[in-house]
Scaffold this active site. Structure first.
Site, PDB file in Angstrom:
ATOM      1  CD  GLU A 180      -2.869  -0.982   0.102  1.00 52.17           C
ATOM      2  OE1 GLU A 180      -2.792  -0.491  -0.756  1.00 52.17           O
ATOM      3  OE2 GLU A 180      -3.963  -1.876   0.381  1.00 52.17           O
ATOM      4  CG  HIS A 192      -4.161   0.548   5.764  1.00 50.56           C
ATOM      5  ND1 HIS A 192      -5.563   0.711   5.612  1.00 50.56           N
ATOM      6  CD2 HIS A 192      -3.933  -0.549   4.759  1.00 50.56           C
ATOM      7  CE1 HIS A 192      -5.957  -0.407   4.808  1.00 50.56           C
ATOM      8  NE2 HIS A 192      -4.858  -1.009   4.348  1.00 50.56           N
ATOM      9  CG  HIS A 220      -7.120  -4.760   6.276  1.00 48.33           C
ATOM     10  ND1 HIS A 220      -7.142  -5.797   5.442  1.00 48.33           N
ATOM     11  CD2 HIS A 220      -6.984  -3.765   5.823  1.00 48.33           C
ATOM     12  CE1 HIS A 220      -6.334  -5.386   4.392  1.00 48.33           C
ATOM     13  NE2 HIS A 220      -6.290  -4.031   4.758  1.00 48.33           N
ATOM     14  CE1 TYR A 264     -16.730  14.034  23.240  1.00 50.48           C
ATOM     15  CE2 TYR A 264     -18.798  13.166  23.959  1.00 50.48           C
ATOM     16  CZ  TYR A 264     -17.676  13.188  24.051  1.00 50.48           C
ATOM     17  OH  TYR A 264     -17.054  12.806  25.441  1.00 50.48           O
ATOM     18  CG  HIS A 302      -9.060  -2.046   1.495  1.00 49.22           C
ATOM     19  ND1 HIS A 302      -8.124  -1.459   0.463  1.00 49.22           N
ATOM     20  CD2 HIS A 302      -7.979  -2.101   2.465  1.00 49.22           C
ATOM     21  CE1 HIS A 302      -6.791  -1.504   0.696  1.00 49.22           C
ATOM     22  NE2 HIS A 302      -6.802  -2.094   2.116  1.00 49.22           N
ATOM     23  CE1 TYR A 311     -10.669  21.682  26.944  1.00 49.48           C
ATOM     24  CE2 TYR A 311     -12.016  19.732  26.186  1.00 49.48           C
ATOM     25  CZ  TYR A 311     -12.038  20.822  26.779  1.00 49.48           C
ATOM     26  OH  TYR A 311     -12.960  21.421  27.533  1.00 49.48           O
TER      27      TYR A 311
END
Length: 214
Positions: free
Chosen positions: A74, A93, A95, A114, A156, A210
């Site tokens: 990737e 990344h 899965h 939120y 994916h 924050y």
């Protein structure tokens, strides 16, 4: 941070997401900016066996600058994101199971909670599908990440960005949490109440104050 320290942190994050169950069958990858390029985890090597010296140093055009292993398949979306997002320093990344399940419906995550604001905006989009490891996937990811720090990749997985590796790690874990909550709501057959844009802007401003957005 020295190169040695950065390499160790990349490996530590990769091993942490693996232990969390976010990388079945050696899926997922981790990178961080380094010099004019990036350091990225290798292809095909189990994270439990990955060592700092196994990482590959790539330029932002994908040229291997150092390292004896193949970079993650990737790598195209990593370099594309770094080129498009000079503000971001790290990419994680995964899965992860529930976020990946949601991505297979090709829907994103709306502002039902939120904490979506941690991901950089009022929702987590789902990028259009493309085959893994292709320039098309990289293009789709960059487009869906505009103004965001996380995205689902259709059928994916998940990409999270951060100004630090710890920040990207936090965001990718929160996406998995939010995806699970959203799937539970959908499974119950009820519709969540979606927070409006004004409220999400207020929350985003509070998070920035924050220092909670990675």
């Amino acid at each position: 941070m020295t190169e040695t320290e950065l390499r160790q942190e990349i490996v530590s994050v990769a091993q942490a997401i693996d232990r969390a169950g976010f990388c079945p069958s050696k899926s997922g990858n981790v990178s961080a900016r380094f010099g004019d390029g990036l350091l990225i985890t290798p292809s095909g090597l189990p994270y439990a066996r990955t060592r700092p010296e196994d990482l590959i140093h790539l330029s932002l055009d994908g040229t291997i600058l150092s390292g004896s292993r193949k970079p993650s398949s990737e790598w195209p979306f990593h370099v594309a994101i770094y080129r498009a997002r000079p503000d971001e320093q790290a990419i994680v990344h995964t899965h992860s199971p529930r976020a990946t399940a949601l991505s297979c419906t090709r829907r994103g995550i709306p502002a039902f909670h939120y904490m979506i604001a941690l991901c950089g905006g009022a929702d987590v989009r789902c990028a259009e599908y493309a085959t893994f490891g292709t320039p098309e996937l990289a293009e789709n990811a960059v487009k869906a990440l505009e103004g965001r720090k996380a995205v689902l990749l259709a059928n994916h997985g998940v990409i999270a960005l951060g100004q630090t590796l710890a920040g990207a790690h936090t965001i990718v874990a929160e996406v998995e949490n939010l995806a699970g909550q959203y799937l539970d709501i959908l499974a119950a057959g009820i519709e969540p109440v979606i927070l409006d844009a004004a409220e999400m802007e207020r929350v985003g401003a509070k998070f920035a104050g924050y220092g909670k957005v990675g």
